[in-house]
Design an enzyme around this catalytic site. Structure first.
Site, PDB file in Angstrom:
ATOM      1  N   TYR A  16      -4.150   3.822   6.786  1.00 57.82           N
ATOM      2  CA  TYR A  16      -4.834   2.831   7.643  1.00 57.82           C
ATOM      3  C   TYR A  16      -6.145   3.333   8.282  1.00 57.82           C
ATOM      4  O   TYR A  16      -7.030   2.442   8.469  1.00 57.82           O
ATOM      5  CB  TYR A  16      -3.863   2.858   8.497  1.00 57.82           C
ATOM      6  CG  TYR A  16      -2.489   2.014   8.255  1.00 57.82           C
ATOM      7  CD1 TYR A  16      -2.700   0.524   8.079  1.00 57.82           C
ATOM      8  CD2 TYR A  16      -1.430   2.395   7.947  1.00 57.82           C
ATOM      9  CE1 TYR A  16      -1.712  -0.401   7.421  1.00 57.82           C
ATOM     10  CE2 TYR A  16      -0.310   1.836   7.509  1.00 57.82           C
ATOM     11  CZ  TYR A  16      -0.567   0.303   7.153  1.00 57.82           C
ATOM     12  OH  TYR A  16       0.577  -0.443   6.727  1.00 57.82           O
ATOM     13  N   LYS A  62       0.738  -1.063   0.061  1.00 54.35           N
ATOM     14  CA  LYS A  62       0.053   0.081   0.137  1.00 54.35           C
ATOM     15  C   LYS A  62       1.104   1.312  -0.185  1.00 54.35           C
ATOM     16  O   LYS A  62       2.034   0.929   0.475  1.00 54.35           O
ATOM     17  CB  LYS A  62      -1.044   0.006   1.184  1.00 54.35           C
ATOM     18  CG  LYS A  62      -0.307  -0.379   2.598  1.00 54.35           C
ATOM     19  CD  LYS A  62       0.663   0.342   3.150  1.00 54.35           C
ATOM     20  CE  LYS A  62       1.077   1.862   3.352  1.00 54.35           C
ATOM     21  NZ  LYS A  62       2.198   2.303   4.200  1.00 54.35           N
TER      22      LYS A  62
HETATM   23  P1  NDP Z   1      12.683   1.500   2.021  1.00 54.75           P
HETATM   24  O1  NDP Z   1      13.058   2.795   1.367  1.00 54.75           O
HETATM   25  O2  NDP Z   1      13.034   0.902   3.160  1.00 54.75           O
HETATM   26  O3  NDP Z   1      12.830   0.283   1.111  1.00 54.75           O
HETATM   27  C1  NDP Z   1      12.351   0.584  -0.353  1.00 54.75           C
HETATM   28  C2  NDP Z   1      13.564  -0.285  -1.331  1.00 54.75           C
HETATM   29  O4  NDP Z   1      13.103   0.078  -2.570  1.00 54.75           O
HETATM   30  C3  NDP Z   1      14.864   0.260  -1.135  1.00 54.75           C
HETATM   31  O5  NDP Z   1      15.634  -0.418  -0.007  1.00 54.75           O
HETATM   32  C4  NDP Z   1      15.495  -0.341  -2.571  1.00 54.75           C
HETATM   33  O6  NDP Z   1      15.896  -1.602  -2.468  1.00 54.75           O
HETATM   34  C5  NDP Z   1      14.156  -0.319  -3.293  1.00 54.75           C
HETATM   35  N1  NDP Z   1      14.297   0.989  -4.142  1.00 54.75           N
HETATM   36  C6  NDP Z   1      14.216   1.080  -5.572  1.00 54.75           C
HETATM   37  N2  NDP Z   1      14.207   2.178  -6.107  1.00 54.75           N
HETATM   38  C7  NDP Z   1      14.219   3.133  -5.041  1.00 54.75           C
HETATM   39  C8  NDP Z   1      14.299   4.568  -4.976  1.00 54.75           C
HETATM   40  N3  NDP Z   1      14.443   5.306  -6.213  1.00 54.75           N
HETATM   41  N4  NDP Z   1      14.445   5.043  -3.648  1.00 54.75           N
HETATM   42  C9  NDP Z   1      14.272   4.248  -2.580  1.00 54.75           C
HETATM   43  N5  NDP Z   1      14.285   2.971  -2.720  1.00 54.75           N
HETATM   44  C10 NDP Z   1      14.287   2.318  -3.927  1.00 54.75           C
HETATM   45  O7  NDP Z   1      11.232   1.831   2.263  1.00 54.75           O
HETATM   46  P2  NDP Z   1       9.999   0.837   3.092  1.00 54.75           P
HETATM   47  O8  NDP Z   1      10.501  -0.500   2.912  1.00 54.75           O
HETATM   48  O9  NDP Z   1       9.774   1.575   4.304  1.00 54.75           O
HETATM   49  O10 NDP Z   1       8.770   1.036   1.961  1.00 54.75           O
HETATM   50  C11 NDP Z   1       8.457   0.245   0.854  1.00 54.75           C
HETATM   51  C12 NDP Z   1       7.188   0.134   0.537  1.00 54.75           C
HETATM   52  O11 NDP Z   1       6.380  -0.795   1.488  1.00 54.75           O
HETATM   53  C13 NDP Z   1       6.225   1.442   0.524  1.00 54.75           C
HETATM   54  O12 NDP Z   1       5.272   1.237  -0.733  1.00 54.75           O
HETATM   55  C14 NDP Z   1       5.682   1.478   1.870  1.00 54.75           C
HETATM   56  O13 NDP Z   1       4.248   2.200   1.650  1.00 54.75           O
HETATM   57  C15 NDP Z   1       5.349  -0.069   2.146  1.00 54.75           C
HETATM   58  N6  NDP Z   1       5.359  -0.020   3.559  1.00 54.75           N
HETATM   59  C16 NDP Z   1       4.178  -1.051   4.067  1.00 54.75           C
HETATM   60  C17 NDP Z   1       4.182  -1.264   5.470  1.00 54.75           C
HETATM   61  C18 NDP Z   1       3.075  -2.034   5.900  1.00 54.75           C
HETATM   62  O14 NDP Z   1       2.868  -2.082   7.217  1.00 54.75           O
HETATM   63  N7  NDP Z   1       2.284  -2.545   5.130  1.00 54.75           N
HETATM   64  C19 NDP Z   1       5.076  -0.771   6.243  1.00 54.75           C
HETATM   65  C20 NDP Z   1       6.147  -0.239   5.512  1.00 54.75           C
HETATM   66  C21 NDP Z   1       6.378   0.312   4.387  1.00 54.75           C
HETATM   67  P3  NDP Z   1      16.976  -2.330  -2.877  1.00 54.75           P
HETATM   68  O15 NDP Z   1      18.046  -1.471  -2.488  1.00 54.75           O
HETATM   69  O16 NDP Z   1      16.960  -3.771  -2.835  1.00 54.75           O
HETATM   70  O17 NDP Z   1      16.813  -1.978  -4.510  1.00 54.75           O
END
Ligand code: NDP
Length: 394
Positions: free
Chosen positions: A237, A149
């Site tokens: 949420y 989401k």
């Molecule tokens: P992070 O920034 O920690 O992780 C995102 C990952 O996406 C990065 O580590 C990277 O992985 C990859 N990525 C690829 N392109 C980009 C870019 N341009 N900028 C940043 N990251 C990029 O975010 P979150 O894990 O907090 O969030 C990711 C998704 O999950 C979002 O959509 C958020 O809304 C959702 N989320 C949902 C939650 C829930 O409870 N359902 C809780 C937290 C987040 P790599 O280095 O491996 O390429």
């Protein structure tokens, strides 16, 4: 002496050999021996070979802290592949979780997942703006999709994601984990069973401090990647809870947005959003989110017979549910279980039996439409009517 003792143990009769009376329990071995399968307290997992194979796309905070460790608790889902822009990180995660090096992909090579029969489902855990591209590419590669989401930053992108999954004959589910979180599940069951009476008001607040020094928060402050501020990230949420705790779809919306002009974090996205929904039954919802108030994640459904109070409501664990009635407030006992494993297993089960997921793409699309309506109502500074699909009327 020692040898004699060992010898006598080996020579001991394995079972009591006396004749059994009819209906008597089977003989008990006196030495080390195999025994029948005990009565299982929990369902056994699928055999490893029959579990549904998942690829996780984006190894960020949520994927690494919550999702990937939760495969251990999953009964029908197993982690088989990783997609990351960082080869070093992917290799180190793969080693920890037993993912084969042949099953590591970067974003450019992502479409090669088509040729990997071990991958059934792709879980997209990227910044919001990247959800459509990778969900659509996964569908076109013939894979089922779980997408985090908010589903996307516009209704048109959500529609394209739904069309791609349908076109490929594959499932598309949005990661609304609260629908699988045991306390929320119980609260929904209380509403459905009539124990709350008629729900008249839902209040829900989701707030946290956003921290520019944390990489996961940096893209959340860039509108092109996040799509919006606290509303799309955590206000969703509150919005979704208003819908599942009334069991109705809103017919009108009002909203107010407040963003501190002197706070450099909020150059592109909003901070505080307060919004109100009206439902066909006359029920209302008063909802909020911000990136500056202290950590609050709560949902209350005020009914004519009882009120359900979830506080906290949407933490990863440690949520609590209370029921408030005429006679007082009582804690509702709910068994903890991993909401992440439950949501992944739900999609795996749908993949196996062909059922539609509980939170399909259409659920994500509806919220994205409503989010657009909330921003529009804030801009208009008045109540706006909604169509049955969540879009603005007129
Ligand atoms: P992070 O920034 O920690 O992780 C995102 C990952 O996406 C990065 O580590 C990277 O992985 C990859 N990525 C690829 N392109 C980009 C870019 N341009 N900028 C940043 N990251 C990029 O975010 P979150 O894990 O907090 O969030 C990711 C998704 O999950 C979002 O959509 C958020 O809304 C959702 N989320 C949902 C939650 C829930 O409870 N359902 C809780 C937290 C987040 P790599 O280095 O491996 O390429």
């Amino acid at each position: 002496m020692l040898g004699g003792a060992v010898g006598s143990l080996v020579a001991a009769p394995a079972v009591v050999t006396a004749a059994l009376a009819p209906g008597a329990p089977p003989p008990v071995p006196r030495g080390a021996a195999g025994r029948p399968m005990p009565k299982m307290e929990k369902e056994l997992p699928e055999p490893v070979g029959r579990k549904v194979g998942w690829a996780v796309v984006g190894l960020g905070q949520f994927a690494l802290n919550q999702i990937i460790p939760s495969f251990a608790a999953a009964k029908r889902s197993k982690l088989v592949a990783l997609v990351s822009g960082s080869r070093d990180k992917a290799e180190s995660v793969a080693e920890r979780y037993g993912v084969a090096r042949t099953h590591l992909y970067d974003y450019a090579a992502f479409d090669a997942i088509r040729d990997n029969p071990d991958i059934d489902v792709v879980y997209v855990i990227l910044p919001n703006a990247l959800h459509p591209e990778f969900s659509i590419r996964a569908s076109r590669a013939g894979k089922h999709v779980m997408c985090e989401k908010p589903m996307a930053n516009s209704p048109a992108e959500c529609e394209a994601m739904i069309a791609a999954a349908k076109g490929a004959g594959r499932k598309l589910m949005i990661g609304y984990r609260a629908h699988f979180e045991p306390h929320n599940v119980k609260a929904i069951a209380l509403r459905k069973s009539g124990e709350l009476g008629r729900v008249r008001l839902v209040t829900s607040d989701h707030h946290r401090h956003i921290d520019q020094s944390v990489p996961a928060d940096q893209w959340r402050l860039v509108k092109a990647l996040a799509g919006g501020g606290s509303l799309v990230d955590i206000g969703i949420y509150s919005l979704n809870a208003a819908r599942y705790m009334t069991g109705e779809e809103p017919v009108a919306v009002a909203a107010q947005v407040s963003t501190p002009a002197d706070d450099p974090r909020f150059r592109e996205v909003e901070d505080l959003v307060s919004f109100q929904l009206r439902f066909p039954s006359g029920a209302e919802a008063h909802l909020s989110s911000s990136y500056t108030a202290q950590n609050i994640k709560r949902i209350q459904a005020l009914g004519t017979k009882a009120s359900a109070v979830l506080d906290p409501a949407t933490e990863y664990e440690g949520n609590r549910l209370a029921l408030v009635t005429e006679t007082g407030r009582e804690k509702v006992k709910v068994e903890e279980a991993s909401q992440f494993a439950a949501e992944m297993d739900h999609l795996s089960e749908c993949v196996r039996n062909g059922a539609e997921p509980m939170t399909p793409g259409e659920e994500g699309l509806r919220d994205v439409r409503l989010i657009g309506a909330i921003y529009a109502a804030a801009e208009a500074r008045r109540w706006l009517d909604l169509n049955p699909d969540g879009s603005l009327a007129g």
